[in-house]
Design an enzyme around this catalytic site. Sequence first.
Site, PDB file in Angstrom:
ATOM      1  N   GLY A  61       0.777  -1.226   0.000  1.00  0.00           N
ATOM      2  CA  GLY A  61       0.000   0.000   0.000  1.00  0.00           C
ATOM      3  C   GLY A  61       0.807   1.274   0.000  1.00  0.00           C
ATOM      4  O   GLY A  61       1.996   1.285  -0.290  1.00  0.00           O
ATOM      5  N   SER A  62       0.149   2.341   0.380  1.00  0.00           N
ATOM      6  CA  SER A  62       0.650   3.704   0.286  1.00  0.00           C
ATOM      7  C   SER A  62       1.793   4.001   1.247  1.00  0.00           C
ATOM      8  O   SER A  62       1.868   3.451   2.345  1.00  0.00           O
ATOM      9  CB  SER A  62      -0.504   4.671   0.588  1.00  0.00           C
ATOM     10  OG  SER A  62      -0.029   5.976   0.760  1.00  0.00           O
ATOM     11  N   THR A  63       2.642   4.940   0.826  1.00  0.00           N
ATOM     12  CA  THR A  63       3.734   5.390   1.688  1.00  0.00           C
ATOM     13  C   THR A  63       3.218   6.082   2.944  1.00  0.00           C
ATOM     14  O   THR A  63       3.954   6.200   3.922  1.00  0.00           O
ATOM     15  CB  THR A  63       4.668   6.353   0.933  1.00  0.00           C
ATOM     16  OG1 THR A  63       3.893   7.442   0.421  1.00  0.00           O
ATOM     17  CG2 THR A  63       5.392   5.646  -0.188  1.00  0.00           C
ATOM     18  N   GLY A  65       1.384   4.810   4.939  1.00  0.00           N
ATOM     19  CA  GLY A  65       1.372   3.758   5.949  1.00  0.00           C
ATOM     20  C   GLY A  65       2.432   3.943   7.019  1.00  0.00           C
ATOM     21  O   GLY A  65       2.221   3.598   8.183  1.00  0.00           O
TER      22      GLY A  65
END
Length: 130
Positions: A61-63, A65
């Site tokens: 997933g996304s940075t 996170g």
Amino acid sequence: MRLKGRKIFGGKVRGTALVSRRPLSFLGGVDPNTGVIIDVESDIRGENVKDKILVFPRGKGSTVGSYIVYQLKKNGVAPKAIVVEEAETIVATGAIIAGIPMVDKIDTSKIRSGQIIEVDADKGEVNVEE
């Protein structure tokens, strides 16, 4: 049983394992206010990471996170440690900025939820009590 891995961020803790067999996204997958897993695809949905040793294959997933991991720590609902098979940048960065011990290159199939484990991240080791 002693499992040898690699230190990502140091520290030594003992606690109860919470194990997912699926990759985990902290953004949208974990409620940063409560520590509850909210990802509908997660095999540990509804469980709380607070004070657990969180074990999973790798992040996804996304940075953003990384900042969710940090927010978990600031809110007092973070895991005691993170153990993964493969550390990727998102989770590793989150563990480092939050000061959460983390080890990778661990065969997570040898750990089950509810087991008491000790993480000595300084040595890159996980000891699973049997």
